[in-house]
Design a protein around this motif. Structure first.
Motif, PDB file in Angstrom:
ATOM      1  N   PHE A 240     -21.580  -6.513 -10.069  1.00 53.46           N
ATOM      2  CA  PHE A 240     -21.016  -5.455  -9.238  1.00 53.46           C
ATOM      3  C   PHE A 240     -19.541  -5.284  -9.574  1.00 53.46           C
ATOM      4  O   PHE A 240     -18.836  -6.251  -9.825  1.00 53.46           O
ATOM      5  CB  PHE A 240     -21.150  -5.799  -7.756  1.00 53.46           C
ATOM      6  CG  PHE A 240     -22.543  -5.638  -7.255  1.00 53.46           C
ATOM      7  CD1 PHE A 240     -23.044  -4.378  -6.972  1.00 53.46           C
ATOM      8  CD2 PHE A 240     -23.364  -6.736  -7.086  1.00 53.46           C
ATOM      9  CE1 PHE A 240     -24.343  -4.223  -6.517  1.00 53.46           C
ATOM     10  CE2 PHE A 240     -24.663  -6.589  -6.638  1.00 53.46           C
ATOM     11  CZ  PHE A 240     -25.149  -5.328  -6.362  1.00 53.46           C
ATOM     12  N   VAL A 241     -19.114  -4.042  -9.573  1.00 55.81           N
ATOM     13  CA  VAL A 241     -17.710  -3.748  -9.804  1.00 55.81           C
ATOM     14  C   VAL A 241     -17.121  -3.288  -8.469  1.00 55.81           C
ATOM     15  O   VAL A 241     -17.525  -2.264  -7.920  1.00 55.81           O
ATOM     16  CB  VAL A 241     -17.546  -2.653 -10.869  1.00 55.81           C
ATOM     17  CG1 VAL A 241     -16.075  -2.282 -11.034  1.00 55.81           C
ATOM     18  CG2 VAL A 241     -18.142  -3.112 -12.188  1.00 55.81           C
TER      19      VAL A 241
ATOM     20  N   VAL B 174      -6.401   3.468  -7.697  1.00 54.09           N
ATOM     21  CA  VAL B 174      -6.950   2.117  -7.693  1.00 54.09           C
ATOM     22  C   VAL B 174      -5.867   1.062  -7.648  1.00 54.09           C
ATOM     23  O   VAL B 174      -4.903   1.104  -8.410  1.00 54.09           O
ATOM     24  CB  VAL B 174      -7.817   1.905  -8.961  1.00 54.09           C
ATOM     25  CG1 VAL B 174      -8.337   0.479  -9.014  1.00 54.09           C
ATOM     26  CG2 VAL B 174      -8.970   2.901  -8.968  1.00 54.09           C
ATOM     27  N   GLU B 175      -6.039   0.131  -6.748  1.00 56.76           N
ATOM     28  CA  GLU B 175      -5.097  -0.983  -6.655  1.00 56.76           C
ATOM     29  C   GLU B 175      -5.550  -2.133  -7.535  1.00 56.76           C
ATOM     30  O   GLU B 175      -4.769  -2.730  -8.263  1.00 56.76           O
ATOM     31  CB  GLU B 175      -5.020  -1.441  -5.200  1.00 56.76           C
ATOM     32  CG  GLU B 175      -4.270  -2.740  -5.018  1.00 56.76           C
ATOM     33  CD  GLU B 175      -3.198  -2.612  -3.976  1.00 56.76           C
ATOM     34  OE1 GLU B 175      -2.500  -1.581  -3.980  1.00 56.76           O
ATOM     35  OE2 GLU B 175      -3.077  -3.527  -3.145  1.00 56.76           O
ATOM     36  N   ARG B 176      -6.853  -2.419  -7.495  1.00 50.25           N
ATOM     37  CA  ARG B 176      -7.348  -3.605  -8.164  1.00 50.25           C
ATOM     38  C   ARG B 176      -8.856  -3.492  -8.281  1.00 50.25           C
ATOM     39  O   ARG B 176      -9.504  -2.846  -7.468  1.00 50.25           O
ATOM     40  CB  ARG B 176      -6.947  -4.807  -7.302  1.00 50.25           C
ATOM     41  CG  ARG B 176      -7.615  -6.102  -7.523  1.00 50.25           C
ATOM     42  CD  ARG B 176      -6.826  -7.190  -6.800  1.00 50.25           C
ATOM     43  NE  ARG B 176      -7.163  -7.280  -5.372  1.00 50.25           N
ATOM     44  CZ  ARG B 176      -8.184  -7.980  -4.895  1.00 50.25           C
ATOM     45  NH1 ARG B 176      -8.984  -8.623  -5.706  1.00 50.25           N
ATOM     46  NH2 ARG B 176      -8.421  -8.037  -3.598  1.00 50.25           N
ATOM     47  N   VAL B 177      -9.401  -4.120  -9.343  1.00 48.57           N
ATOM     48  CA  VAL B 177     -10.842  -4.087  -9.549  1.00 48.57           C
ATOM     49  C   VAL B 177     -11.353  -5.503  -9.771  1.00 48.57           C
ATOM     50  O   VAL B 177     -10.773  -6.260 -10.532  1.00 48.57           O
ATOM     51  CB  VAL B 177     -11.206  -3.222 -10.781  1.00 48.57           C
ATOM     52  CG1 VAL B 177     -12.714  -3.161 -10.956  1.00 48.57           C
ATOM     53  CG2 VAL B 177     -10.646  -1.817 -10.645  1.00 48.57           C
ATOM     54  N   ASP B 178     -12.429  -5.853  -9.094  1.00 50.63           N
ATOM     55  CA  ASP B 178     -13.058  -7.164  -9.270  1.00 50.63           C
ATOM     56  C   ASP B 178     -14.456  -6.996  -9.835  1.00 50.63           C
ATOM     57  O   ASP B 178     -15.135  -6.020  -9.526  1.00 50.63           O
ATOM     58  CB  ASP B 178     -13.216  -7.867  -7.917  1.00 50.63           C
ATOM     59  CG  ASP B 178     -11.900  -8.465  -7.438  1.00 50.63           C
ATOM     60  OD1 ASP B 178     -10.930  -8.439  -8.207  1.00 50.63           O
ATOM     61  OD2 ASP B 178     -11.880  -8.937  -6.283  1.00 50.63           O
ATOM     62  N   VAL B 179     -14.855  -7.978 -10.613  1.00 50.70           N
ATOM     63  CA  VAL B 179     -16.262  -8.038 -10.999  1.00 50.70           C
ATOM     64  C   VAL B 179     -16.884  -9.190 -10.229  1.00 50.70           C
ATOM     65  O   VAL B 179     -16.315 -10.281 -10.170  1.00 50.70           O
ATOM     66  CB  VAL B 179     -16.421  -8.268 -12.510  1.00 50.70           C
ATOM     67  CG1 VAL B 179     -17.887  -8.450 -12.866  1.00 50.70           C
ATOM     68  CG2 VAL B 179     -15.826  -7.103 -13.276  1.00 50.70           C
TER      69      VAL B 179
ATOM     70  N   PHE C  45     -17.081   6.943 -17.593  1.00 56.91           N
ATOM     71  CA  PHE C  45     -18.387   6.861 -18.243  1.00 56.91           C
ATOM     72  C   PHE C  45     -18.398   7.725 -19.503  1.00 56.91           C
ATOM     73  O   PHE C  45     -18.791   7.280 -20.588  1.00 56.91           O
ATOM     74  CB  PHE C  45     -19.456   7.322 -17.247  1.00 56.91           C
ATOM     75  CG  PHE C  45     -20.851   7.402 -17.813  1.00 56.91           C
ATOM     76  CD1 PHE C  45     -21.474   6.282 -18.352  1.00 56.91           C
ATOM     77  CD2 PHE C  45     -21.555   8.607 -17.792  1.00 56.91           C
ATOM     78  CE1 PHE C  45     -22.765   6.355 -18.860  1.00 56.91           C
ATOM     79  CE2 PHE C  45     -22.844   8.688 -18.299  1.00 56.91           C
ATOM     80  CZ  PHE C  45     -23.448   7.569 -18.837  1.00 56.91           C
ATOM     81  N   GLU C  46     -17.922   8.966 -19.364  1.00 54.77           N
ATOM     82  CA  GLU C  46     -17.832   9.891 -20.505  1.00 54.77           C
ATOM     83  C   GLU C  46     -16.963   9.297 -21.607  1.00 54.77           C
ATOM     84  O   GLU C  46     -17.311   9.334 -22.788  1.00 54.77           O
ATOM     85  CB  GLU C  46     -17.220  11.229 -20.052  1.00 54.77           C
ATOM     86  CG  GLU C  46     -18.083  12.025 -19.076  1.00 54.77           C
ATOM     87  CD  GLU C  46     -19.356  12.556 -19.716  1.00 54.77           C
ATOM     88  OE1 GLU C  46     -19.351  12.806 -20.944  1.00 54.77           O
ATOM     89  OE2 GLU C  46     -20.367  12.699 -18.991  1.00 54.77           O
TER      90      GLU C  46
ATOM     91  N   SER D 237     -14.260  -1.894 -15.681  1.00 51.88           N
ATOM     92  CA  SER D 237     -13.168  -2.208 -14.760  1.00 51.88           C
ATOM     93  C   SER D 237     -11.824  -2.062 -15.453  1.00 51.88           C
ATOM     94  O   SER D 237     -10.828  -1.690 -14.823  1.00 51.88           O
ATOM     95  CB  SER D 237     -13.348  -3.588 -14.133  1.00 51.88           C
ATOM     96  OG  SER D 237     -13.321  -4.576 -15.117  1.00 51.88           O
ATOM     97  N   ALA D 238     -11.792  -2.308 -16.780  1.00 47.76           N
ATOM     98  CA  ALA D 238     -10.545  -2.090 -17.520  1.00 47.76           C
ATOM     99  C   ALA D 238     -10.143  -0.615 -17.443  1.00 47.76           C
ATOM    100  O   ALA D 238      -8.965  -0.275 -17.272  1.00 47.76           O
ATOM    101  CB  ALA D 238     -10.725  -2.509 -18.976  1.00 47.76           C
ATOM    102  N   LYS D 239     -11.141   0.241 -17.546  1.00 45.56           N
ATOM    103  CA  LYS D 239     -10.852   1.677 -17.478  1.00 45.56           C
ATOM    104  C   LYS D 239     -10.409   2.090 -16.069  1.00 45.56           C
ATOM    105  O   LYS D 239      -9.460   2.855 -15.903  1.00 45.56           O
ATOM    106  CB  LYS D 239     -12.096   2.482 -17.868  1.00 45.56           C
ATOM    107  CG  LYS D 239     -12.466   2.355 -19.334  1.00 45.56           C
ATOM    108  CD  LYS D 239     -13.595   3.292 -19.691  1.00 45.56           C
ATOM    109  CE  LYS D 239     -14.012   3.107 -21.136  1.00 45.56           C
ATOM    110  NZ  LYS D 239     -12.869   3.307 -22.069  1.00 45.56           N
ATOM    111  N   LEU D 240     -11.105   1.581 -15.069  1.00 47.79           N
ATOM    112  CA  LEU D 240     -10.779   1.956 -13.696  1.00 47.79           C
ATOM    113  C   LEU D 240      -9.375   1.480 -13.299  1.00 47.79           C
ATOM    114  O   LEU D 240      -8.662   2.165 -12.569  1.00 47.79           O
ATOM    115  CB  LEU D 240     -11.816   1.371 -12.721  1.00 47.79           C
ATOM    116  CG  LEU D 240     -13.196   2.027 -12.742  1.00 47.79           C
ATOM    117  CD1 LEU D 240     -14.193   1.213 -11.910  1.00 47.79           C
ATOM    118  CD2 LEU D 240     -13.131   3.454 -12.220  1.00 47.79           C
ATOM    119  N   THR D 241      -9.027   0.325 -13.783  1.00 49.87           N
ATOM    120  CA  THR D 241      -7.720  -0.242 -13.427  1.00 49.87           C
ATOM    121  C   THR D 241      -6.579   0.668 -13.844  1.00 49.87           C
ATOM    122  O   THR D 241      -5.515   0.678 -13.244  1.00 49.87           O
ATOM    123  CB  THR D 241      -7.567  -1.620 -14.090  1.00 49.87           C
ATOM    124  OG1 THR D 241      -8.707  -2.410 -13.764  1.00 49.87           O
ATOM    125  CG2 THR D 241      -6.320  -2.339 -13.582  1.00 49.87           C
TER     126      THR D 241
END
Length: 552
Positions: A88-89, A78-83, A14-15, A68-72
């Motif tokens: 919802f992420v 993190v293994e994987r992120v879905d929208v 977020f920052e 989600s790009a950042k979290l990935t």
RNA sequence: GCACCCGUAGCUCAGCUGGAUAGAGCACCGGACUUCGAAUCCGGGUGUCGCAGGUUCGAAUCCUGCCGGGUGUACCA
């Protein structure tokens, strides 16, 4: 705990987005990390995009893509992120992250789940507070368990807890008790007697009278003062009460006698102080507390025209003493029939210059007993038991504690005697305890077979891949959070629900997968998992005062 | 009358303080023990989340008003 790790990561992202100009800082602290309800929605989900979209007036799906790009990129977690859905992420965590929980649990052992959120705040929990006029009733039982479990939970979350029992051995009730005892005494020695109109009818009064006959023969026959009768009754009944409490594993740090408020002058003090503030006046020969000045609908009498104070005055003085004893948090556990005192006490302490927000009152609703699907009538008559002791005799301590905690305080509690006595399938207490005993059995079996329980550092945790195993780990990672929130919310029932959930997952796992097999590395990994579950079940049970038997 | 609490599956109750398709236990029916304890597991749910409005991207959850139940509303504690 992994949830909070992820929250930290999310905050960092977020920052980062702020410095990159993707969004402003307006949403700080607004978004959360949650546990999704359904399969396929990840291990965690965040409403990040939905919250930001509302504030920034942007498309939630677009923001979801950015976050989600950042979290990935946080590949260690993190293994994987879905929208999904409206934005919802959903985050899928790497299995190794869950497995890393095992050594944490094993190393901290009985400390796992404890915390220091309480920051050693001094808290006093007042509960039971039954006057010594008779054995503890079912309602007192609920209160005793509730108060004790709350105290235990506060202790393990870093509070300095003081348990106090407040009672009054003077006053009308006790006088009637003394008179009842005298009447029974006279009856026993064959002297003429008159039973008081509102006297205490219970059998126990006769037992007390018998003890007086044994000790004094008929020498008390012409005694005009009730005090020897009263004293004997009080002593007997307090013995009985503390015996009952001890059976339930409950101990108090102090029994506070209302009388001391008079002898130490605190009652007069309070009246004078309130009078100085213009909050006390005389009318109809009585002394009134001007609670209408403090936002209430009507004024209240604090000293009757007879000169005796009403219950409100000592209650206020008592709470003032708690403040003066330097407690930071005053918790009162009351039955809902005492609700009327709450506004008066709060008005009182606040008028005396103390902060009423430091007082939390837990009001619990009544208990009803059912047998054969029908409600057991709770009369003072014999025939149907009404005391906690009798309840414990019938169902045992652990079920009594467990059942009293199964409902939140706000709800009325139906105590199903048939269910509580069943030593089988349906009984939730045994369901949880059996889970623990089962784990002990596996470890005993391992020992007999000469299978060593490996150190976790020698274990290949990537062997723990079954969904049941990962689910168990996920559930266990939530344990500290459950303890913390049930402590701070003063809601032990949350621990009970958690334990049923964990035990359920364990039983499923047990039936589907075998721990001790020819596959040595796999067995080793599973044994470590088993020990971790054992720790959590035991800690959870103990933190609410229920035993964790190794055999049943 | 007023205050507080409750109203969610046949029954008893959860629902993380506003999230996605509302859950658990019991009861009922049918399956699983030559294998680490069957006090266990697996499968089986057509719910107006009391009713009606409101707040918003979104309500069982927050606000208002009703309905039904409990408790209190003492110069009883």
């Amino acid at each position: 705990m992994i949830r909070s790790q992820l929250k930290n990561v999310l905050d960092a992202c977020f920052e980062e987005g702020i410095t990159e100009g993707l969004w402003s800082d307006k949403a700080t602290g607004k978004f959360t990390v949650e546990l999704p309800k359904h399969e396929g929605q990840g291990d965690f989900s965040t409403n990040f995009a939905l919250v930001l979209a509302g504030i920034e007036k942007k498309n939630p799906r677009e923001i979801a893509g950015q976050i989600s790009a950042k979290l990935t990129k946080v590949t260690e977690l993190v293994e994987r992120v879905d929208v999904a859905g409206p934005g919802f992420v959903n985050v899928f965590v790497k299995p190794q992250v869950w497995c890393a929980l095992i050594p944490q649990i094993l190393d901290t052992a009985e400390q796992f789940g404890t915390s220091d959120v309480g920051a050693r705040r001094k808290v006093i929990v007042e509960f039971v507070s039954a006057n010594p006029t008779g054995p503890l009733s079912i309602g007192h039982g609920r209160q005793a368990v509730l108060g004790d479990s709350i105290a235990r939970l506060l202790e393990v979350t870093g509070h300095d807890v003081f348990r106090e029992y407040y009672y009054n051995d003077a006053g009308r009730q006790m006088r009637v008790l003394g008179e009842s005892t005298r009447a029974r005494y006279l009856e026993l020695i064959g002297a003429p007697f008159e039973f008081p109109e509102d006297g205490y009818q219970g059998e126990y009064i006769i037992d007390i009278a018998k003890s007086l006959v044994e000790e004094h023969g008929d020498s008390l026959k012409d005694y005009q003062d009730v005090s020897p009768f009263k004293k004997q009754a009080e002593q007997f009944i307090f013995n009985d009460i503390s015996g009952t409490l001890a059976r339930m594993g409950i101990k108090f740090d102090n029994y506070y006698n209302e009388q001391s408020l008079y002898t130490d002058g605190h009652i007069d003090d309070v009246v004078n102080e309130l009078r100085q503030k213009g909050l006390v006046y005389e009318k109809d020969n009585a002394t009134w507390f001007k609670t209408t000045d403090l936002g209430q609908e009507q004024d209240r009498v604090i000293i009757k025209s007879s000169g005796e104070p009403t219950y409100r005055l000592p209650d206020i003085a008592y709470h003032r003493e708690k403040f003066r004893r330097n407690f930071d948090w005053l918790i009162d556990i009351f039955g809902s029939d005492h609700i009327a005192t709450v506004p008066d006490v709060l008005s009182g302490v606040s008028a005396l210059g103390y902060d009423p927000s430091k007082v939390t009152v837990v009001l619990h609703q009544f208990v009803t007993l059912t047998r054969d699907g029908k409600q057991v009538k709770m009369s003072t008559r014999k025939a149907n038991f009404v005391t906690v002791d009798e309840l414990i005799d019938e169902v045992g301590v652990d079920p009594v504690r467990f059942f009293f905690m199964m409902r939140k305080a706000d709800s009325q509690l139906e105590f199903d005697l048939d269910l509580a006595t069943k030593q089988s399938q349906e009984n939730p207490v045994y369901y949880v305890q059996y889970g623990f005993a089962r784990l002990c059995a596996i470890l005993r079996q391992a020992e007999e077979k000469g299978v060593a329980i490996p150190d976790f550092s020698d274990v290949d945790s990537s062997l723990l891949v079954e969904p049941e195993e990962l689910n168990l780990l996920k559930t266990m990672s939530g344990f500290p959070q459950v303890i913390e929130s049930s402590a701070l919310d003063l809601a032990p029932h949350k621990v009970i629900f958690y334990l049923m959930e964990l035990a359920g997952q364990l039983h499923s796992y047990y039936n589907k997968h075998k721990v001790l097999t020819d596959n040595v590395p796999l067995s080793g990994a599973r044994l470590c998992l088993i020990r971790a579950i054992q720790v959590v079940l035991k800690n959870g049970l103990n933190m609410v005062g229920i035993s964790a038997p190794e055999r049943m």
